[in-house]
Design a protein around this motif. Structure first.
Motif: not given
Length: 287
Positions: A102-108
């Motif tokens: 759930f680090t993916f939104p910030v990576i996006i």
């Protein structure tokens, strides 16, 4: 939308989130090599989604060669996302595996300027630093031989693959049906991963097939389809905020069925990472 209808759609969105959150406990529990699990997940999802497309009369035609190439790369990224995520779960635990993903939104948010004309928002750098601090708290020690750290790194790799896939497909959502996009990705992944059946032990499928079926039907087919459908009734930011509770549901399921008890580090680091997801979702709502 009246109050009763809104409540029904909200409950369906929460149910979809619970279905999606089963990926963590199931990924940890299923006793087969990770690429074999993903192949079975893909082929079963291919059959289910194809039947759904036929039943709903969804057009499966791909318009041009460029789109075919994009779907192929997206399928490889989805494979990378699923495989590295399941390695993260097996190396560490459900809590760390799911929170790392759930680090993916910030990576996006950090990668989006490379895919479109949007400029990097300074707040995304701050959110990125918050995520790094959360990861630092999550990891008990920065030793590459530590299974927990390896789990976190695989989780971040999974999140990066997932983020790249979303950014790659973003421009195609308007042109193609979401179920059709998912169908082609699992179909391609089934073909690409087929050779691993000759090199890895697949005999455990005899005892593991009920759980693999749950993964394909509950997590992949029902969870993903219901979550995409919820976007008709809610803003993407609202769905994202509710979707970000997946690790919470996953941790609860793992506690009851796998007897996994999260540490104080998991609560502190995980809370910080999930806070960045909520902040970014609320900010995107205001734009």
């Amino acid at each position: 939308m009246n109050e009763k209808s809104h409540l029904n759609h909200l409950l369906l969105l929460i149910f979809a989130t619970v279905c999606l959150s089963t990926s963590g406990p199931l990924g940890k529990f299923i006793d087969m090599p990770t690429p074999v699990i993903i192949w079975w997940r893909s082929i079963l999802a291919t059959i289910i989604l194809f039947l759904f497309c036929v039943f709903k009369g969804i057009n499966l035609k791909i318009n041009n060669k460029t789109d075919r190439f994009t779907f192929f790369i997206a399928a490889l990224l989805m494979g990378g996302h699923w495989i590295s995520y399941f390695y993260a779960l097996k190396l560490s635990n459900v809590a760390i595996g799911m929170i790392s993903l759930f680090t993916f939104p910030v990576i996006i948010a950090l990668l989006e300027p490379f895919f479109s004309k949007t400029k990097l928002d300074p707040i995304h750098i701050i959110l990125g630093l918050m995520v790094l601090l959360g990861i630092y708290i999550l990891a008990p020690e920065f030793n590459l031989e530590s299974n927990q750290l390896q789990g976190i790194l695989f989780g971040i790799l999974s999140a990066t693959c997932y983020a790249l896939r979303i950014l790659l497909l973003k421009g195609h959502i308007a042109k193609y049906n979401g179920t059709m996009l998912m169908f082609y990705q699992v179909l391609i992944l089934t073909v690409v991963l087929a050779p691993i059946l000759y090199f890895m032990d697949t005999s455990n499928i005899k005892t593991q097939y009920p759980y693999v079926l749950l993964l394909a039907i509950v997590t992949t087919a029902i969870g993903h389809t219901m979550f995409v459908n919820s976007l008709k009734y809610f803003k993407a930011s609202t769905a994202s905020i509710i979707g970000s509770t997946q690790p919470v549901f996953g941790i609860i399921i793992a506690f009851f069925f796998l007897n996994e008890i999260p540490t104080i580090h998991t609560f502190a680091g995980g809370g910080l990472i999930l806070a960045t997801v909520v902040i970014e979702s609320v900010r995107s709502k205001k734009k």
